[in-house]
Design an enzyme around this catalytic site. Structure first.
Site, PDB file in Angstrom:
ATOM      1  N   ASN A  89       0.822  -1.204   0.000  1.00 54.87           N
ATOM      2  CA  ASN A  89       0.000   0.000   0.000  1.00 54.87           C
ATOM      3  C   ASN A  89       0.861   1.260   0.000  1.00 54.87           C
ATOM      4  O   ASN A  89       1.977   1.282   0.513  1.00 54.87           O
ATOM      5  CB  ASN A  89      -0.995   0.006   1.172  1.00 54.87           C
ATOM      6  CG  ASN A  89      -0.361  -0.266   2.528  1.00 54.87           C
ATOM      7  OD1 ASN A  89       0.648  -0.955   2.637  1.00 54.87           O
ATOM      8  ND2 ASN A  89      -0.966   0.270   3.575  1.00 54.87           N
ATOM      9  N   MET A  90       0.318   2.304  -0.622  1.00 55.10           N
ATOM     10  CA  MET A  90       1.015   3.582  -0.759  1.00 55.10           C
ATOM     11  C   MET A  90       0.089   4.724  -0.375  1.00 55.10           C
ATOM     12  O   MET A  90      -1.055   4.793  -0.823  1.00 55.10           O
ATOM     13  CB  MET A  90       1.481   3.803  -2.204  1.00 55.10           C
ATOM     14  CG  MET A  90       2.448   2.769  -2.742  1.00 55.10           C
ATOM     15  SD  MET A  90       2.914   3.162  -4.453  1.00 55.10           S
ATOM     16  CE  MET A  90       3.918   4.629  -4.184  1.00 55.10           C
ATOM     17  N   GLU A  91       0.602   5.615   0.458  1.00 54.55           N
ATOM     18  CA  GLU A  91      -0.128   6.821   0.856  1.00 54.55           C
ATOM     19  C   GLU A  91       0.740   8.027   0.525  1.00 54.55           C
ATOM     20  O   GLU A  91       1.972   7.945   0.606  1.00 54.55           O
ATOM     21  CB  GLU A  91      -0.437   6.769   2.353  1.00 54.55           C
ATOM     22  CG  GLU A  91      -1.272   5.553   2.747  1.00 54.55           C
ATOM     23  CD  GLU A  91      -1.128   5.147   4.193  1.00 54.55           C
ATOM     24  OE1 GLU A  91      -1.747   4.142   4.588  1.00 54.55           O
ATOM     25  OE2 GLU A  91      -0.380   5.827   4.933  1.00 54.55           O
ATOM     26  N   HIS A 102      -3.919   0.639  -2.792  1.00 54.65           N
ATOM     27  CA  HIS A 102      -4.012  -0.508  -1.897  1.00 54.65           C
ATOM     28  C   HIS A 102      -3.022  -1.581  -2.336  1.00 54.65           C
ATOM     29  O   HIS A 102      -2.612  -1.635  -3.496  1.00 54.65           O
ATOM     30  CB  HIS A 102      -5.430  -1.062  -1.896  1.00 54.65           C
ATOM     31  CG  HIS A 102      -6.456  -0.109  -1.362  1.00 54.65           C
ATOM     32  ND1 HIS A 102      -7.499  -0.506  -0.553  1.00 54.65           N
ATOM     33  CD2 HIS A 102      -6.610   1.232  -1.508  1.00 54.65           C
ATOM     34  CE1 HIS A 102      -8.249   0.530  -0.232  1.00 54.65           C
ATOM     35  NE2 HIS A 102      -7.726   1.598  -0.807  1.00 54.65           N
ATOM     36  N   GLU A 104      -3.253  -4.806  -2.889  1.00 53.48           N
ATOM     37  CA  GLU A 104      -3.680  -5.685  -3.973  1.00 53.48           C
ATOM     38  C   GLU A 104      -3.648  -4.947  -5.306  1.00 53.48           C
ATOM     39  O   GLU A 104      -3.240  -5.509  -6.326  1.00 53.48           O
ATOM     40  CB  GLU A 104      -5.088  -6.218  -3.700  1.00 53.48           C
ATOM     41  CG  GLU A 104      -5.179  -7.124  -2.483  1.00 53.48           C
ATOM     42  CD  GLU A 104      -5.497  -6.366  -1.199  1.00 53.48           C
ATOM     43  OE1 GLU A 104      -6.102  -6.962  -0.308  1.00 53.48           O
ATOM     44  OE2 GLU A 104      -5.138  -5.166  -1.092  1.00 53.48           O
ATOM     45  N   CYS A 129      -9.986  -5.553   1.474  1.00 56.80           N
ATOM     46  CA  CYS A 129     -11.137  -4.685   1.733  1.00 56.80           C
ATOM     47  C   CYS A 129     -12.103  -4.770   0.545  1.00 56.80           C
ATOM     48  O   CYS A 129     -11.785  -5.323  -0.512  1.00 56.80           O
ATOM     49  CB  CYS A 129     -10.686  -3.248   1.955  1.00 56.80           C
ATOM     50  SG  CYS A 129     -10.035  -2.432   0.474  1.00 56.80           S
ATOM     51  N   CYS A 132     -10.758  -3.463  -2.788  1.00 57.92           N
ATOM     52  CA  CYS A 132      -9.850  -4.345  -3.526  1.00 57.92           C
ATOM     53  C   CYS A 132     -10.572  -5.535  -4.129  1.00 57.92           C
ATOM     54  O   CYS A 132     -10.217  -6.000  -5.214  1.00 57.92           O
ATOM     55  CB  CYS A 132      -8.724  -4.810  -2.608  1.00 57.92           C
ATOM     56  SG  CYS A 132      -7.555  -3.488  -2.228  1.00 57.92           S
TER      57      CYS A 132
END
Length: 294
Positions: A89-91, A102, A104, A129, A132
Site C-alpha cells: 500500500n502507498m499513501e 491498496h 492488492e 477490503c 480491492c
C-alpha cells in the site's frame, strides 16, 4: 540490498535467506520474481508455492509507503506466466486520501504493467477490503481468482465477493489484463513516447478516456503507468498511481523524479491533468508536461 528489506530479511529462515541474498543484492531489485527464480527458491527451501508466497509476504509489506496509517500491507500477485509480483500500500502526504494505492492494486498493477497476461492467485497478509475485491473483479481471471490469506484455506474471489457486480453486468467484453492497444501515434522525445505507449495500454471501457503517465528519474530510468478503470468507478486506478507504484517498488523515491509527462485526450470525458499535477507537486515534482492524444 535496499534498507527497507533488512528487517524482514533477517527474520526469514536461513535457507530462504541464502537463496534470496543474491536476488536482493541489487539496490533496485524490481520487487518481482521470474518463474525461474520462484523455482530456485522452492528447491532451496522445500516449500510449495503457497508456503513460499506466505514466507515472502514480509518482503512485499516492506515496500509499503504508509506515512499516514503506518499500517503496512503486502501482496503477491502470481501470474499465469509463473512470475510473481510484489505489491504494497502507498499513501501520499500532502495529496488526498483518494490517491491511495491498496496493496492488492499495487501487486496487480505491477503485474499488468510488466506485461503479465493474467493472474492465477493473489496472496495478501490481511483480508482484502471491499475496494480491492471490486478492483480484482475487473480482471480477466474473474471470480475464479484464488485468494490466499495466512491461517485460512484458499478461497476464490467468488467467495469473497458474493452476488458480485462487475464488467459483465455492463456488457464489457475486454477486461483488465487483456491485451489492448488504442493505436495513438508515438511522437516527441523518449519520455513523451513512453507516456503515449502507456495511454495506448489503458483499460477504459466506461469513459473512453485513455491516459498514461511517464516518470523520468535523475539516473534516466523511466517508469510508466496506464489508466485502469473499474465497473464500480471508484476503485479505478489513475495512471500516475501506476507509475509511482512501479517507481517505488523498484527502490526509487519521489525526489528521484526529475520530469513527468501525462498523455491524454484534450476533449476526453474524464481529465487527469489537475489531479496528476497536484499529486506530483505534493511529492516535490514541478517539471510536469502534458501531451494531447489525437
Amino acid at each position: 540490498m535496499h534498507p527497507r528489506f533488512q528487517t524482514a530479511f533477517a527474520q526469514l529462515a536461513d535457507n530462504l535467506q541464502s537463496a534470496l541474498a543474491p536476488i536482493l543484492a541489487d539496490h533496485h531489485f524490481p520487487a518481482m520474481l521470474a518463474a525461474e527464480q520462484v523455482s530456485t527458491l522452492k528447491n532451496a527451501t522445500g516449500l510449495d508455492e503457497d508456503a513460499l508466497a506466505f514466507a515472502l509476504l514480509p518482503l512485499a509489506a516492506a515496500c509499503a509507503r504508509t506515512d499516514l496509517s503506518h499500517f503496512n500491507v503486502g501482496a503477491i500477485a502470481r501470474g499465469v506466466s509463473g512470475n510473481w509480483y510484489f505489491g504494497a500500500n502507498m499513501e501520499f502526504l500532502g495529496a488526498t486520501m483518494q490517491q491511495t494505492v491498496h496493496a492488492e492494486q499495487s501487486a496487480i498493477s505491477h503485474a499488468w504493467l510488466c506485461g503479465e497476461k493474467g493472474l492465477a492467485a493473489v496472496t495478501v497478509n490481511y483480508t482484502p477490503c471491499g475496494h480491492c475485491r471490486q478492483f480484482m473483479n475487473e480482471l480477466n481471471s474473474g471470480l475464479d481468482l484464488r485468494i490466499h490469506l495466512p491461517g485460512r484455506a484458499p478461497h476464490t474471489l467468488r467467495d469473497y465477493l458474493p452476488d458480485a457486480f462487475g464488467p459483465k453486468d455492463l456488457e464489457i467484453k475486454t477486461l483488465l489484463m487483456d491485451e489492448q492497444d488504442h493505436g495513438f501515434a508515438l511522437t516527441g522525445d523518449t519520455l513523451t513516447q513512453a507516456a503515449i505507449t502507456a495511454a495506448n495500454k489503458s483499460h477504459m471501457p466506461y469513459s473512453q478516456s485513455p491516459s498514461g503517465v511517464a516518470l523520468e528519474c535523475k539516473d534516466g530510468r523511466i517508469f510508466t503507468g496506464s489508466y485502469a478503470e473499474n465497473a464500480a468507478f471508484n476503485p479505478t486506478l489513475p495512471p500516475l498511481q501506476g507509475a509511482l507504484n512501479l517507481l517505488s517498488l523498484n527502490g526509487y523515491d519521489y525526489p528521484d523524479i526529475q520530469r513527468a509527462i501525462l498523455a491524454e485526450k484534450g476533449d476526453a470525458a474524464l481529465i487527469q491533468w489537475d489531479a496528476t499535477a497536484a499529486t506530483l507537486k505534493a511529492l516535490g515534482c514541478h517539471n510536469i508536461d502534458r501531451v494531447l492524444l489525437g
